[in-house]
Design a protein around this motif. Structure first.
Motif, PDB file in Angstrom:
ATOM      1  N   THR A   1       0.931  -0.736  -0.038  1.00  0.00           N
ATOM      2  CA  THR A   1      -0.144   0.465   0.652  1.00  0.00           C
ATOM      3  C   THR A   1       0.873   1.623   0.018  1.00  0.00           C
ATOM      4  O   THR A   1       0.624   2.597  -1.007  1.00  0.00           O
ATOM      5  N   GLN A   2       2.325   1.049   0.979  1.00  0.00           N
ATOM      6  CA  GLN A   2       2.613   2.318   0.804  1.00  0.00           C
ATOM      7  C   GLN A   2       3.564   2.965  -0.617  1.00  0.00           C
ATOM      8  O   GLN A   2       3.784   3.489  -0.688  1.00  0.00           O
ATOM      9  N   ALA A   3       4.217   1.794  -1.396  1.00  0.00           N
ATOM     10  CA  ALA A   3       4.793   1.747  -2.760  1.00  0.00           C
ATOM     11  C   ALA A   3       3.085   2.581  -3.197  1.00  0.00           C
ATOM     12  O   ALA A   3       3.911   2.853  -4.743  1.00  0.00           O
ATOM     13  N   GLY A   4       2.295   2.268  -3.222  1.00  0.00           N
ATOM     14  CA  GLY A   4       1.293   2.745  -4.039  1.00  0.00           C
ATOM     15  C   GLY A   4       0.732   3.778  -4.177  1.00  0.00           C
ATOM     16  O   GLY A   4       1.043   4.703  -5.203  1.00  0.00           O
ATOM     17  N   PHE A   5       0.543   4.182  -2.792  1.00  0.00           N
ATOM     18  CA  PHE A   5       0.788   5.795  -2.623  1.00  0.00           C
ATOM     19  C   PHE A   5       1.355   6.273  -3.528  1.00  0.00           C
ATOM     20  O   PHE A   5       1.875   7.471  -3.949  1.00  0.00           O
ATOM     21  N   VAL A   6       2.717   6.542  -3.289  1.00  0.00           N
ATOM     22  CA  VAL A   6       4.704   6.864  -3.935  1.00  0.00           C
ATOM     23  C   VAL A   6       4.115   6.406  -4.972  1.00  0.00           C
ATOM     24  O   VAL A   6       4.089   7.542  -6.050  1.00  0.00           O
ATOM     25  N   GLY A   7       3.953   5.632  -5.498  1.00  0.00           N
ATOM     26  CA  GLY A   7       3.963   5.820  -7.424  1.00  0.00           C
ATOM     27  C   GLY A   7       3.090   6.286  -7.739  1.00  0.00           C
ATOM     28  O   GLY A   7       2.932   7.511  -9.279  1.00  0.00           O
ATOM     29  N   LYS A   8       1.611   6.247  -7.591  1.00  0.00           N
ATOM     30  CA  LYS A   8       0.415   7.009  -7.753  1.00  0.00           C
ATOM     31  C   LYS A   8       0.752   8.647  -7.756  1.00  0.00           C
ATOM     32  O   LYS A   8       0.733   9.850  -8.515  1.00  0.00           O
ATOM     33  N   GLY A   9       1.486   8.747  -6.245  1.00  0.00           N
ATOM     34  CA  GLY A   9       2.631  10.658  -6.006  1.00  0.00           C
ATOM     35  C   GLY A   9       2.451  11.320  -7.020  1.00  0.00           C
ATOM     36  O   GLY A   9       2.471  11.886  -7.139  1.00  0.00           O
ATOM     37  N   ILE A  10       3.806  10.382  -7.252  1.00  0.00           N
ATOM     38  CA  ILE A  10       4.815  10.569  -8.088  1.00  0.00           C
ATOM     39  C   ILE A  10       4.767  10.364  -9.819  1.00  0.00           C
ATOM     40  O   ILE A  10       4.806  12.341 -10.181  1.00  0.00           O
ATOM     41  N   ALA A  11       3.236  10.138 -10.132  1.00  0.00           N
ATOM     42  CA  ALA A  11       2.961  10.024 -10.871  1.00  0.00           C
ATOM     43  C   ALA A  11       1.887  11.312 -10.648  1.00  0.00           C
ATOM     44  O   ALA A  11       1.724  12.133 -12.290  1.00  0.00           O
ATOM     45  N   ILE A  12       1.615  11.291 -10.521  1.00  0.00           N
ATOM     46  CA  ILE A  12       0.548  12.911 -10.362  1.00  0.00           C
ATOM     47  C   ILE A  12       1.275  14.350  -9.951  1.00  0.00           C
ATOM     48  O   ILE A  12       0.783  14.718 -10.356  1.00  0.00           O
ATOM     49  N   GLY A  13       2.181  13.846  -9.491  1.00  0.00           N
ATOM     50  CA  GLY A  13       3.210  15.566  -9.592  1.00  0.00           C
ATOM     51  C   GLY A  13       3.520  15.314 -10.570  1.00  0.00           C
ATOM     52  O   GLY A  13       3.242  16.669 -11.066  1.00  0.00           O
ATOM     53  N   ILE A  14       3.748  14.444 -11.402  1.00  0.00           N
ATOM     54  CA  ILE A  14       4.461  14.660 -13.047  1.00  0.00           C
ATOM     55  C   ILE A  14       3.389  15.989 -14.101  1.00  0.00           C
ATOM     56  O   ILE A  14       3.486  16.745 -14.702  1.00  0.00           O
ATOM     57  N   VAL A  15       1.880  14.824 -13.797  1.00  0.00           N
ATOM     58  CA  VAL A  15       0.572  15.438 -13.735  1.00  0.00           C
ATOM     59  C   VAL A  15       0.609  17.500 -13.853  1.00  0.00           C
ATOM     60  O   VAL A  15       0.873  18.199 -14.533  1.00  0.00           O
ATOM     61  N   GLY A  16       0.992  17.672 -12.309  1.00  0.00           N
ATOM     62  CA  GLY A  16       0.593  19.031 -11.692  1.00  0.00           C
ATOM     63  C   GLY A  16       1.994  19.646 -12.700  1.00  0.00           C
ATOM     64  O   GLY A  16       2.005  21.110 -12.320  1.00  0.00           O
ATOM     65  N   ALA A  17       3.499  18.796 -12.703  1.00  0.00           N
ATOM     66  CA  ALA A  17       5.434  19.544 -13.161  1.00  0.00           C
ATOM     67  C   ALA A  17       3.827  19.894 -14.885  1.00  0.00           C
ATOM     68  O   ALA A  17       4.564  21.236 -14.621  1.00  0.00           O
ATOM     69  N   LEU A  18       3.325  19.666 -15.199  1.00  0.00           N
ATOM     70  CA  LEU A  18       3.233  19.410 -17.292  1.00  0.00           C
ATOM     71  C   LEU A  18       2.101  20.589 -16.775  1.00  0.00           C
ATOM     72  O   LEU A  18       2.479  22.228 -18.079  1.00  0.00           O
ATOM     73  N   PHE A  19       1.411  20.872 -15.782  1.00  0.00           N
ATOM     74  CA  PHE A  19      -0.122  21.963 -15.972  1.00  0.00           C
ATOM     75  C   PHE A  19       1.487  23.319 -15.160  1.00  0.00           C
ATOM     76  O   PHE A  19       1.177  24.430 -16.130  1.00  0.00           O
ATOM     77  N   LEU A  20       2.285  23.449 -14.471  1.00  0.00           N
ATOM     78  CA  LEU A  20       2.708  24.364 -13.997  1.00  0.00           C
ATOM     79  C   LEU A  20       3.984  24.881 -15.737  1.00  0.00           C
ATOM     80  O   LEU A  20       4.312  25.988 -15.707  1.00  0.00           O
ATOM     81  N   TRP A  21       4.604  23.983 -16.389  1.00  0.00           N
ATOM     82  CA  TRP A  21       5.105  24.313 -17.340  1.00  0.00           C
ATOM     83  C   TRP A  21       4.070  24.830 -18.743  1.00  0.00           C
ATOM     84  O   TRP A  21       4.773  25.669 -19.551  1.00  0.00           O
ATOM     85  N   ALA A  22       3.039  24.569 -19.102  1.00  0.00           N
ATOM     86  CA  ALA A  22       2.121  24.623 -19.485  1.00  0.00           C
ATOM     87  C   ALA A  22       1.800  26.123 -18.997  1.00  0.00           C
ATOM     88  O   ALA A  22       1.939  27.271 -19.932  1.00  0.00           O
ATOM     89  N   ALA A  23       1.680  26.672 -17.702  1.00  0.00           N
ATOM     90  CA  ALA A  23       2.192  27.909 -17.097  1.00  0.00           C
ATOM     91  C   ALA A  23       2.428  28.877 -17.513  1.00  0.00           C
ATOM     92  O   ALA A  23       2.688  30.032 -18.079  1.00  0.00           O
ATOM     93  N   LEU A  24       3.641  28.523 -17.278  1.00  0.00           N
ATOM     94  CA  LEU A  24       5.632  29.618 -17.692  1.00  0.00           C
ATOM     95  C   LEU A  24       5.296  29.715 -18.858  1.00  0.00           C
ATOM     96  O   LEU A  24       5.826  31.131 -19.094  1.00  0.00           O
TER      97      LEU A  24
END
Length: 280
Positions: A206-229
């Motif tokens: 379960t811990q591995a699942g939350f870390v993996g999902k969190g990192i993947a979603i974090g990249i999505v957030g970074a893409l939005f920031l890239w689009a904003a910049l």
């Protein structure tokens, strides 16, 4: 003024009573379990597509996203009928989290209770989106896929006054959610959503699942920031684009395989969750 406050309190009490009545329904509790099982299956299908992407085996029409996983279910022999069951399960999750947002986490006090109820309210939006997506795909060809939806959101926001700021806020919000997922892994606060305590291999998975999902979603957030910049909506994207970006990094294949395993582990956690969902 006092009459208005009394009426509001009475309405709130009635709402809470209705919520408790719903939670006592065996059909409702069964549908919650169904919804969580299919939520797990969706994550496993995303993980499989990500593995195929890492190994260069993905077809051009495969998308490593929630909507892509729902389309995969539509292509099974049960097809549309199965997706209507999936939609019903997700809508049950909407009710579950709405009830939780209203009366749940009463064992906590102050800000922690408010924060957890707000998280439950946000999950109602996610499950509602998935329920609508499942129903739309079951009804016929999907008009807009998940990746196009992310670009459309960015494009729409960029067209508004202070659009870049708005897209940046979306990116920061997604990043905040991603950090919260990783934090859950280390604080094991996911136990607050279960009526049991995970130990041993189940806990580590379960811990591995939350870390993996969190990192993947974090990249999505970074893409939005890239689009904003860059004020470029095409640089925004959902989970599929995030995983493609991971693949393009040094040791990208191994990074993507690790993320796929994490997302798959989260899918298995959903099966644990389905067996032990915590009701308000």
């Amino acid at each position: 003024m006092g009459d208005a406050a009394g009426a509001a309190k009475q309405a709130a009490d009635k709402g809470k009573d209705a919520a408790r009545t719903i939670e006592g329904s065996s059909a409702y509790q069964w549908l919650v379990k169904v919804g969580l099982v299919f939520y797990g299956i969706v994550h496993l299908l995303v993980a499989v597509t990500a593995v195929r992407m890492a190994l260069g085996l993905r077809g051009s029409d495969e998308e490593a996203s929630n909507t892509g996983a729902l389309r995969s279910l539509a292509e099974t022999p049960l097809g549309a009928g199965l997706l209507w069951v999936v939609a019903a399960g997700f809508f049950a999750l909407v009710v579950w989290q709405a009830v939780t947002a209203l009366i749940g986490f009463h064992e906590f006090d102050g800000f922690k209770r408010v924060r957890k109820r707000l998280s439950a309210a946000l999950r109602t939006v996610l499950y509602g989106y998935l329920g609508v997506a499942a129903a739309r795909i079951a009804s016929g060809p999907d008009v807009e896929d998940g990746e196009d939806a992310q670009e459309s959101l960015s494009q729409g926001l960029l067209g508004l006054p202070f659009g870049q700021v708005l897209v940046g806020i979306v990116g920061l919000a997604v990043l905040g959610y991603a950090i919260a997922q990783v934090s859950k892994a280390f604080r094991t606060s996911f136990h607050d959503e279960l009526d049991t305590t995970l130990t041993g291999a189940k806990l580590r998975l379960t811990q591995a699942g939350f870390v993996g999902k969190g990192i993947a979603i974090g990249i999505v957030g970074a893409l939005f920031l890239w689009a904003a910049l860059d004020a470029d909506a095409q640089k925004a994207g959902g989970l599929d684009k995030a995983l493609q970006q991971a693949l393009q990094q040094p040791l990208g294949m191994w990074l993507l395989l690790a993320l796929a395993l994490g997302i798959g582990a989260y899918g298995i956690y959903c099966f644990f969750w389905a067996r032990h969902p915590k009701h308000a």
